[in-house]
Design a protein around this motif. Structure first.
Motif, short mmCIF file in Angstrom:
data_model
loop_
_atom_site.label_atom_id
_atom_site.label_comp_id
_atom_site.label_asym_id
_atom_site.label_seq_id
_atom_site.Cartn_x
_atom_site.Cartn_y
_atom_site.Cartn_z
N LYS A 43 15.90 75.92 45.46
CA LYS A 43 14.49 75.28 46.36
C LYS A 43 13.23 75.71 45.69
CE LYS A 43 12.60 76.28 51.22
NZ LYS A 43 12.71 76.80 52.24
N LEU A 62 9.67 68.73 50.37
CA LEU A 62 9.45 67.94 49.34
C LEU A 62 9.12 66.55 49.66
CD1 LEU A 62 13.01 68.22 47.61
CD2 LEU A 62 10.84 69.04 46.59
N GLN A 82 8.82 72.09 40.58
CA GLN A 82 8.81 70.78 39.88
C GLN A 82 7.94 69.62 40.71
OE1 GLN A 82 10.19 69.88 36.77
NE2 GLN A 82 8.88 68.02 37.28
N LYS A 83 7.95 69.79 41.94
CA LYS A 83 7.05 68.90 42.72
C LYS A 83 5.76 69.19 42.67
CE LYS A 83 5.90 67.42 47.62
NZ LYS A 83 4.52 67.46 47.31
N ARG A 125 12.78 73.30 42.67
CA ARG A 125 12.32 71.87 43.00
C ARG A 125 11.00 71.93 43.53
NH1 ARG A 125 17.24 68.77 46.13
NH2 ARG A 125 15.53 67.20 45.96
#
Length: 202
Positions: free
Chosen positions: A132, A78, A138-139, A135
């Motif tokens: 995981k 991230l 989404q990143k 996310r």
């Protein structure tokens, strides 16, 4: 003496994790017993329980150890910056190179993708994996949106779909490479596929 004892304990932990990876990979998680892991590591079951409370905890310890050593923890991924489309390629190729060059990493991916039976006791592990993926997608969506605003991606591209397509390309490449037991270079073939996709977004 205290330092030696601590070092020996850490070596025992590494021996247990090494034996667990080999046996989980060869037999699957469900069919591997702690007794077999202890025997393979040359330790007692008590030594395993000193470091891990049960087999699930051992599996998680193995996952954490490999992710830390290859900087593929969610926390690491991230934080990876993306300022150009080529950064996507560089970050993905880093993962692919790890797979080609690190036998432990490859075996762990084979275990997760092909050999682990996600029974009830491993559902928390599977749930963490889903979180995981969500996310990271989404990143990627956010990164694609920033690049689009900067004029580096065509304005008619749907950034949510771009992130989903990239995820499918990565997972599909990984699965194909693992199933075919590394008969082609995922760095070369997977990299070419990623290049083709990213170039189509310009």
């Amino acid at each position: 003496m205290a330092r030696k004892t601590k070092a020996e304990a850490e070596q025992t932990r590494r021996d247990i994790l090494e034996a667990a990876l080999e046996l989980f990979h060869a037999k699957g998680y469900t069919r591997t017993t702690l007794e077999e892991i202890a025997r393979s590591a040359g330790v007692t079951r008590g030594a395993i329980y000193w470091h891990f409370k049960d087999k699930v905890d051992l599996f998680n310890g193995l996952k954490d150890e490999i992710e830390c050593s290859t900087e593929t923890r969610l926390e690491d991924l991230l934080l990876v910056s993306v300022n150009e489309l080529s950064d996507f390629r560089d970050n993905i190729l880093r993962l692919y190179r790890n797979l080609e060059n690190d036998e432990h990493f490859k075996k762990f991916f084979e275990l997760i993708f092909l050999r682990a039976e996600f029974t009830e006791e491993l559902q928390p592990v599977l749930n963490q994996f889903k979180i995981k993926l969500h996310r990271l997608q989404q990143k990627d969506t956010d990164d694609f949106s920033r690049l689009q605003q900067a004029g580096k991606i065509s304005a008619n591209q749907d950034c949510v779909q771009c992130a989903f397509a990239l995820r499918c390309l990565i997972i599909g490449s990984l699965n194909s490479w693992l199933i075919e037991e590394g008969t082609f270079s995922i760095v070369e073939r997977g990299g070419a596929l990623i290049d083709h996709f990213l170039n189509s977004l310009r």
